[in-house]
Design a protein around this motif. Structure first.
Motif, PDB file in Angstrom:
ATOM      1  N   VAL A   1     -13.536  -7.501 -10.611  1.00 13.49           N
ATOM      2  CA  VAL A   1     -13.477  -6.864 -11.925  1.00 13.49           C
ATOM      3  C   VAL A   1     -13.465  -5.365 -11.685  1.00 13.49           C
ATOM      4  N   ARG A   2     -12.378  -4.712 -12.126  1.00 13.84           N
ATOM      5  CA  ARG A   2     -12.216  -3.281 -11.862  1.00 13.84           C
ATOM      6  C   ARG A   2     -11.662  -2.591 -13.100  1.00 13.84           C
ATOM      7  N   SER A   3     -12.036  -1.340 -13.281  1.00 12.29           N
ATOM      8  CA  SER A   3     -11.508  -0.508 -14.364  1.00 12.29           C
ATOM      9  C   SER A   3     -10.844   0.722 -13.766  1.00 12.29           C
ATOM     10  N   HIS A   4      -9.772   1.180 -14.423  1.00 14.74           N
ATOM     11  CA  HIS A   4      -9.062   2.380 -13.973  1.00 14.74           C
ATOM     12  C   HIS A   4      -8.495   3.095 -15.180  1.00 14.74           C
ATOM     13  N   ASP A   5      -8.102   4.342 -14.969  1.00 16.18           N
ATOM     14  CA  ASP A   5      -7.543   5.139 -16.054  1.00 16.18           C
ATOM     15  C   ASP A   5      -6.016   5.229 -15.970  1.00 16.18           C
ATOM     16  N   GLY A   6      -5.417   4.361 -15.188  1.00 13.43           N
ATOM     17  CA  GLY A   6      -3.972   4.381 -14.979  1.00 13.43           C
ATOM     18  C   GLY A   6      -3.587   5.039 -13.664  1.00 13.43           C
ATOM     19  N   LYS A   7      -4.490   5.845 -13.128  1.00 14.40           N
ATOM     20  CA  LYS A   7      -4.211   6.550 -11.879  1.00 14.40           C
ATOM     21  C   LYS A   7      -5.279   6.297 -10.821  1.00 14.40           C
ATOM     22  N   GLN A   8      -6.529   6.216 -11.231  1.00 14.26           N
ATOM     23  CA  GLN A   8      -7.600   5.992 -10.253  1.00 14.26           C
ATOM     24  C   GLN A   8      -8.686   5.111 -10.856  1.00 14.26           C
ATOM     25  N   PHE A   9      -9.446   4.468  -9.984  1.00  9.98           N
ATOM     26  CA  PHE A   9     -10.518   3.590 -10.435  1.00  9.98           C
ATOM     27  C   PHE A   9     -11.650   4.425 -11.016  1.00  9.98           C
TER      28      PHE A   9
ATOM     29  N   THR B   1       0.824  -1.203   0.000  1.00  8.88           N
ATOM     30  CA  THR B   1       0.000   0.000   0.000  1.00  8.88           C
ATOM     31  C   THR B   1       0.864   1.260   0.000  1.00  8.88           C
ATOM     32  N   ALA B   2       1.982   1.226   0.706  1.00 10.66           N
ATOM     33  CA  ALA B   2       2.860   2.397   0.792  1.00 10.66           C
ATOM     34  C   ALA B   2       3.674   2.610  -0.492  1.00 10.66           C
ATOM     35  N   ARG B   3       4.077   1.533  -1.169  1.00  8.84           N
ATOM     36  CA  ARG B   3       4.984   1.657  -2.315  1.00  8.84           C
ATOM     37  C   ARG B   3       4.302   1.751  -3.676  1.00  8.84           C
ATOM     38  N   MET B   4       3.078   1.252  -3.792  1.00  6.15           N
ATOM     39  CA  MET B   4       2.438   1.147  -5.104  1.00  6.15           C
ATOM     40  C   MET B   4       1.268   2.101  -5.252  1.00  6.15           C
TER      41      MET B   4
ATOM     42  N   GLU C   1      -2.465   3.007  -5.990  1.00  5.45           N
ATOM     43  CA  GLU C   1      -3.632   2.226  -5.568  1.00  5.45           C
ATOM     44  C   GLU C   1      -4.109   1.240  -6.634  1.00  5.45           C
ATOM     45  N   VAL C   2      -4.127   1.657  -7.909  1.00  9.61           N
ATOM     46  CA  VAL C   2      -4.669   0.778  -8.946  1.00  9.61           C
ATOM     47  C   VAL C   2      -3.829  -0.485  -9.128  1.00  9.61           C
ATOM     48  N   TYR C   3      -2.553  -0.442  -8.736  1.00 10.11           N
ATOM     49  CA  TYR C   3      -1.707  -1.635  -8.829  1.00 10.11           C
ATOM     50  C   TYR C   3      -1.642  -2.385  -7.503  1.00 10.11           C
ATOM     51  N   ALA C   4      -1.630  -1.676  -6.385  1.00 10.02           N
ATOM     52  CA  ALA C   4      -1.646  -2.324  -5.072  1.00 10.02           C
ATOM     53  C   ALA C   4      -2.907  -3.170  -4.912  1.00 10.02           C
ATOM     54  N   THR C   5      -4.018  -2.667  -5.422  1.00 12.20           N
ATOM     55  CA  THR C   5      -5.293  -3.375  -5.302  1.00 12.20           C
ATOM     56  C   THR C   5      -5.227  -4.751  -5.947  1.00 12.20           C
TER      57      THR C   5
END
Length: 150
Positions: A138-146, A116-119, A121-125
């Motif tokens: 199943v989740r969608s994101h724009d590269g920065k946020q869901f 959680t500290a290093r990644m 959010e869209v990748y830590a998740t």
């Protein structure tokens, strides 16, 4: 006219696979990417001649030196900006030794808090979802946020 606007052209997507490798002590395998310095889970583009599970195992081995046993699909993630659909599989380490590769400058077994500290959010998740037995997610994101469905 873009691909998204032309109803006669199929949308172009890339399919990637990744391994959320969970060790017996609950730590998860992560890499620091050589191209951008970000911490992420090991993964990459699925090749045409391989199953998603085989692709995930291959990518983990190539990027970390760790052999894995692929357990189950834990999530499907779409980067709506780049058109990448990522399939993430929970895996167990089965051999090998941690090492970096052309694609990774560091390999580490991280705790959920460290992830959680290093990644972003869209990748830590993606890694944290692998610890949740209520998937696949199943989740969608724009590269920065869901982004929400709509």
């Amino acid at each position: 006219m873009s691909q998204a606007q032309d109803p006669t052209s199929p949308p172009l997507h890339s399919v990637s696979v990744a391994g959320a490798v969970v060790r017996e002590d609950g730590r998860l395998l992560a890499i620091r990417r050589a191209d951008n310095g970000n911490w992420e889970l090991p993964g990459g583009v699925l090749e045409l001649n391989e199953t998603p599970e085989a692709g995930a195992a291959r990518e983990v081995l190539e990027e970390t030196g760790i052999q894995v046993e692929v357990d189950e699909l834990t999530g499907v993630y779409k980067n709506t900006t780049r058109g990448i659909v990522a399939l993430v599989f929970r895996c167990k380490p089965s051999g090998g030794t941690e090492r970096t590769s052309d694609e990774s400058t560091a390999v580490a077994w991280l705790t959920p808090d460290e992830i959680t500290a290093r990644m972003p959010e869209v990748y830590a998740t993606r890694l944290l979802d692998a610890l949740d037995d209520n998937g696949p997610h199943v989740r969608s994101h724009d590269g920065k946020q869901f982004v929400t469905a709509g």
